[in-house]
Design an enzyme around this catalytic site. Structure first.
Site, PDB file in Angstrom:
ATOM      1  N   HIS A  60       0.855  -1.184   0.000  1.00 29.20           N
ATOM      2  CA  HIS A  60       0.000   0.000   0.000  1.00 29.20           C
ATOM      3  C   HIS A  60       0.889   1.230   0.000  1.00 29.20           C
ATOM      4  O   HIS A  60       1.952   1.240   0.630  1.00 29.20           O
ATOM      5  CB  HIS A  60      -0.912   0.000   1.232  1.00 29.20           C
ATOM      6  CG  HIS A  60      -2.037   0.988   1.153  1.00 29.20           C
ATOM      7  ND1 HIS A  60      -1.890   2.313   1.464  1.00 29.20           N
ATOM      8  CD2 HIS A  60      -3.342   0.836   0.780  1.00 29.20           C
ATOM      9  CE1 HIS A  60      -3.043   2.935   1.305  1.00 29.20           C
ATOM     10  NE2 HIS A  60      -3.941   2.067   0.886  1.00 29.20           N
ATOM     11  N   ASP A  97      -7.756  -4.426  -0.639  1.00 28.01           N
ATOM     12  CA  ASP A  97      -8.293  -4.663  -1.981  1.00 28.01           C
ATOM     13  C   ASP A  97      -8.220  -6.143  -2.351  1.00 28.01           C
ATOM     14  O   ASP A  97      -9.096  -6.666  -3.043  1.00 28.01           O
ATOM     15  CB  ASP A  97      -7.520  -3.830  -3.017  1.00 28.01           C
ATOM     16  CG  ASP A  97      -7.637  -2.344  -2.748  1.00 28.01           C
ATOM     17  OD1 ASP A  97      -8.767  -1.867  -2.602  1.00 28.01           O
ATOM     18  OD2 ASP A  97      -6.600  -1.667  -2.666  1.00 28.01           O
TER      19      ASP A  97
END
Length: 434
Positions: free
Chosen positions: A310, A368
């Site tokens: 991330h 995600d």
């Protein structure tokens, strides 16, 4: 508690001249150097592509510590909110700054529920889209169109109208998202049922058909609610910054949220979970995983493992821990054991948590990765993933927009640039150009 000015200052030397810049401290997190008067004092701008070292505003809503893997909504850890709260309680917290009492929660739920229907003419508005239109294209258009249907709540100078617009968008976004889905699959729209909680209502609007009764699975409803909580806000990301920038011009709130949805559509932002699932499809089977992991480690290979790591979190994404648990709860509830994509996902998860390359580079599975698997298992097509993200993030956008509008120091956004084009030159008639 506001950011506080201190006696500290930063010294900037430009040639033989020195300038003092005030340093401001927040309640937690890095301090900032106030460069508001930099141009006036030095005739220079700062250069910060992507604004990665620039605080664009002062906010009390969400705090992230990417190094430690911390996410706080109004000071409350995301883990506690997701475990003990529900989405509408989270909405109240983000909007008003405090957790609601039982009476405040009941009142807020009632106010949201009574705004779940959209104007009947919106049904005809949807018919203007092609049947194969991407649901996010439909969402950008339909949310922007809300200002044409609800122009009695677009006066941003009126606190009452601001709150009515805020409640309307929280309430109507699930309805519009479900309508976008139904339109894409050629099924009739399903009206909301206000006795249901928001997540159950949304699942029913997506998957019920007039021909038979639909019963909401409580495990799936709770998973949906948790997904909404985890995506409700995430500080000054690209779409939130877009909403604030649009709002700084005085644009109506429906237009601002539509702008946020358009930004969220990008694969580097809200489309990441859709990209993660497409990657799993490309890999196809467990026996091909070693080949793709090898490619991911090769700097010269364009292939990248989506759903790992991330930009902000350099530790394990705290939302991913909750989403991992939720994902396995959904798969267990639905009895899914032999889906090839899920097999690939589970094997990749094991490798990422054990392989030294992933651990060293802190490429942990992110939210995600797990949300894409979960939403697929629940029956949503990949084109709907970002729509659900937009549904959840609406309250964060609204809270950020509302905070900006109510800030007495708010100015219209106007980033500067480093110009590298042609210098001044004179116009030549076309006959003289070579």
């Amino acid at each position: 508690m506001d950011a506080k000015n201190t006696a500290k200052s930063a010294a900037l030397a430009v040639g033989d001249k020195k300038f003092d810049m005030a340093i401001k401290d927040g309640t937690i997190g890095p301090s900032v150097v106030d460069i508001g008067k930099l141009y006036a004092q030095t005739g220079m701008f700062t250069y910060d592509p992507g604004f990665t070292s620039t605080a664009s505003c002062e906010s009390k809503i969400t705090y992230i510590d990417g190094d430690e893997g911390v996410l706080l909504y109004r000071g409350y850890p995301i883990e506690q909110i997701a475990e003990h709260g529900d989405f509408l309680e989270t909405c109240y917290l983000l909007l008003y700054g405090e957790l609601p009492t039982a009476a405040q929660k009941a009142d807020f739920d009632y106010r949201v529920n009574r705004h779940t229907m959209v104007h009947e003419q919106m049904h005809r508005f949807f018919q203007g889209f092609r049947r194969d239109a991407h649901p996010m294209a439909v969402m950008v258009g339909s949310v922007g169109a809300l200002s044409a249907f609800y122009h009695d709540s677009t006066d941003i100078s009126d606190p009452t109208q601001r709150m009515i617009a805020s409640i309307r968008m929280i309430a109507k976004m699930p309805t519009l998202a479900a309508m976008a889905y139904k339109y894409s699959v050629g099924q009739p729209f399903v009206y909301p049922r206000n006795e249901l909680d928001l997540s159950s209502n949304f699942l029913r609007m997506c998957f019920a058909v007039p021909a038979e009764e639909y019963k909401v699975n409580p495990v799936l409803s709770r998973a949906m609610d948790r997904i909404f909580i985890l995506h409700a806000d995430h500080e000054q990301n690209a779409s939130t910054s877009t909403v604030r920038l649009a709002g700084s011009s005085g644009a109506n709130p429906f237009a601002c949220i539509a702008a946020g949805i358009a930004c969220l559509w990008g694969p580097a932002h809200g489309g990441a979970n859709e990209a993660a699932l497409k990657m799993l499809t490309e890999i196809g089977s467990v026996d091909k995983i070693p080949e793709y992991v090898k490619r991911a480690k090769d700097k010269n290979d364009p292939f990248r493992l989506m759903g790992f790591g991330h930009r902000v979190y350099k530790n394990y994404d705290p939302r991913a821990k909750i989403m991992q648990k939720t994902c396995h709860e959904v798969l267990t509830e639905l009895g899914i054991k032999d889906d090839p994509l899920l097999d690939v996902a589970m094997e990749l998860e094991k490798i990422a948590l054990k392989d030294e390359y992933f651990i060293e580079k802190k490429l942990y599975p992110n939210i995600d990765f797990y949300s894409g698997i979960t939403l697929k298992a629940m029956g949503f097509p990949t084109t709907m993933f970002t729509v659900l993200f937009a549904l959840a993030r609406t309250v964060g956008w609204i809270a950020q927009w509302k905070e900006m509008i109510e800030d007495p120091g708010q100015k219209i956004g106007r980033p500067r640039q480093l110009y590298t084009g042609a210098t001044r030159r004179d116009y030549l008639p076309i006959s003289r150009r070579k």
